[in-house]
Design a protein around this motif. Sequence first.
Motif, PDB file in Angstrom:
ATOM      1  N   THR A 237      46.331  31.215  14.563  1.00  0.00           N
ATOM      2  CA  THR A 237      46.766  31.531  15.921  1.00  0.00           C
ATOM      3  C   THR A 237      46.061  32.718  16.553  1.00  0.00           C
ATOM      4  OG1 THR A 237      48.536  33.013  15.176  1.00  0.00           O
ATOM      5  CG2 THR A 237      49.067  30.658  15.361  1.00  0.00           C
ATOM      6  N   ARG A 239      47.072  35.740  16.442  1.00  0.00           N
ATOM      7  CA  ARG A 239      48.047  36.764  16.825  1.00  0.00           C
ATOM      8  C   ARG A 239      48.060  37.907  15.805  1.00  0.00           C
ATOM      9  NH1 ARG A 239      52.659  32.311  15.562  1.00  0.00           N
ATOM     10  NH2 ARG A 239      52.647  32.514  13.290  1.00  0.00           N
ATOM     11  N   TRP A 376      47.537  29.153  26.207  1.00  0.00           N
ATOM     12  CA  TRP A 376      46.742  29.686  25.104  1.00  0.00           C
ATOM     13  C   TRP A 376      46.934  31.191  25.052  1.00  0.00           C
ATOM     14  CZ3 TRP A 376      44.793  27.175  29.374  1.00  0.00           C
ATOM     15  CH2 TRP A 376      44.146  27.968  30.344  1.00  0.00           C
ATOM     16  N   TRP A 386      44.274  29.979  19.881  1.00  0.00           N
ATOM     17  CA  TRP A 386      45.270  28.921  19.666  1.00  0.00           C
ATOM     18  C   TRP A 386      45.734  28.405  21.020  1.00  0.00           C
ATOM     19  CZ3 TRP A 386      46.627  26.155  15.617  1.00  0.00           C
ATOM     20  CH2 TRP A 386      47.890  25.589  15.493  1.00  0.00           C
ATOM     21  N   GLY A 412      46.180  21.159  15.426  1.00  0.00           N
ATOM     22  CA  GLY A 412      47.105  22.146  14.884  1.00  0.00           C
ATOM     23  C   GLY A 412      48.006  21.638  13.785  1.00  0.00           C
ATOM     24  N   THR A 424      49.119  21.115  19.577  1.00  0.00           N
ATOM     25  CA  THR A 424      48.367  22.364  19.398  1.00  0.00           C
ATOM     26  C   THR A 424      46.980  22.098  18.835  1.00  0.00           C
ATOM     27  OG1 THR A 424      49.398  22.649  17.223  1.00  0.00           O
ATOM     28  CG2 THR A 424      50.434  23.775  19.090  1.00  0.00           C
ATOM     29  N   ARG A 426      43.233  24.513  17.357  1.00  0.00           N
ATOM     30  CA  ARG A 426      42.565  25.790  17.084  1.00  0.00           C
ATOM     31  C   ARG A 426      41.105  25.699  17.500  1.00  0.00           C
ATOM     32  NH1 ARG A 426      40.970  27.838  11.122  1.00  0.00           N
ATOM     33  NH2 ARG A 426      39.130  26.609  11.693  1.00  0.00           N
TER      34      ARG A 426
END
Length: 450
Positions: A237, A239, A376, A386, A412, A424, A426
């Motif tokens: 992701t 994050r 996103w 992501w 994803g 989802t 990537r």
Amino acid sequence: MTVIEPAPPTAPAAAPPTAPAAVPPTARDAALPTAPAAVPPTAPAAAPPTAPDAALPTAPAAVPPLAARTGAVGGSPVRDILAVTARPEVINFAGGLPAPELFDREAIAAAFRDVLAQTPAQALQYSTTEGEPALRTGLAARMSARGLATDADDLLITTGSQQGLSLLATALLEPGDTVLVEDPCYLAALQAFGLAGARVVAVPCDADGVDPRALEELVARERPKLFYTVPTFQNPTGRTLPAERRAAVAEAAARLGVWIVEDDPYGELRYDGERVPWIASYPGAEDRTVLLGSFSKVMAPGLRLGWLRAPAALRRACAVAKQAADLHTPTVNQLAAARCLGGLDAHVARVRDVYRERRDAMLAGLPGALPEGSTWNRPEGGMFLWARLPDSYDTTALLPQVVRHDVAYVPGAPFYAGEPDRSTLRLCFVTQTPEEIGEGLRRLGKGLGS
């Protein structure tokens, strides 16, 4: 909460029988003349007996089955996609591949030349399982300078950080043990834990990463052996877990009794914002956190060099597991990498500048490439972005259609330990130039029908 249960053993397929060898002619057949002879007046002699039926070859017995865990854990979809999209005309956002033109080839080549010229006997010989002292000492100094006091003896050199995950699974997990992971999670970690026979449970996450309260509840209820996390520029992701949540994770692990496996392959690739300390440096985490690192993203993945920092008893257990796996990581690679440490910070700074520009190029092009209603994130570092398409989109089903436009992403769904979010995907933004990224996003938009 989502759960992966270990799959039950499957019945093995019997190996197909081989064709039996042709039966040699019997003695009687060999003795038959082409033209019949006249029957003598006396009774004919009995023909020689044929070879007994017991002498005929039989089908070989089936070999014993493969371990059930090998059938329960699939191959990497990322590797499968890379194989399908290896054509040079494909703009590949699927693989997590560092940009090869940014490898410090001159410095690495010089390091290998020096090592082989100055210490050839050492470089080409067996080494200790724990790793070359020069490399461990240099790594310990780098980690200490970043706020985590570390001695060379705290480290075990691994053949890539992926081996560190496998060693930890061997040292910590019994079949049926529970492992907590982020949702979604680094795919190869799911493979490593699955091959160990673990029961994998996903911890709910949001845009900032794992929810500490949900983690506490699952630790109390599931009694896991470990919690695995990539808290900085997470794969898939991108994050980053904020400092206050890292402190909460450390406190929960200390209070409830669980190992933390903190995987940090991307931490040096920060483009915006301030560095967040490792979970391993927070109070409560000192005696129960394993920190994994790697040179793959900042030096070169082909060197296959990683390391783990762990409490003494666990580190010794991992060393024993490594002895059984490969004895030690290649000596010459370790010595060459140790010589490159002095210039590594300057090299990483150059890489960061280039990757920042590529991340920004992808962020600028996404509004025109993804369908209306897509969302996103904007990662502060790392390699991945992501995205989530509207609910009606299934990124796994759409991938073949997109690849026909000579562009690729990773769906994803495989990154989820339980029920996946099929809308989802990537995208890796570091491998291509800004111009290639723009063209790739144009193709992606056409493939998605945006």
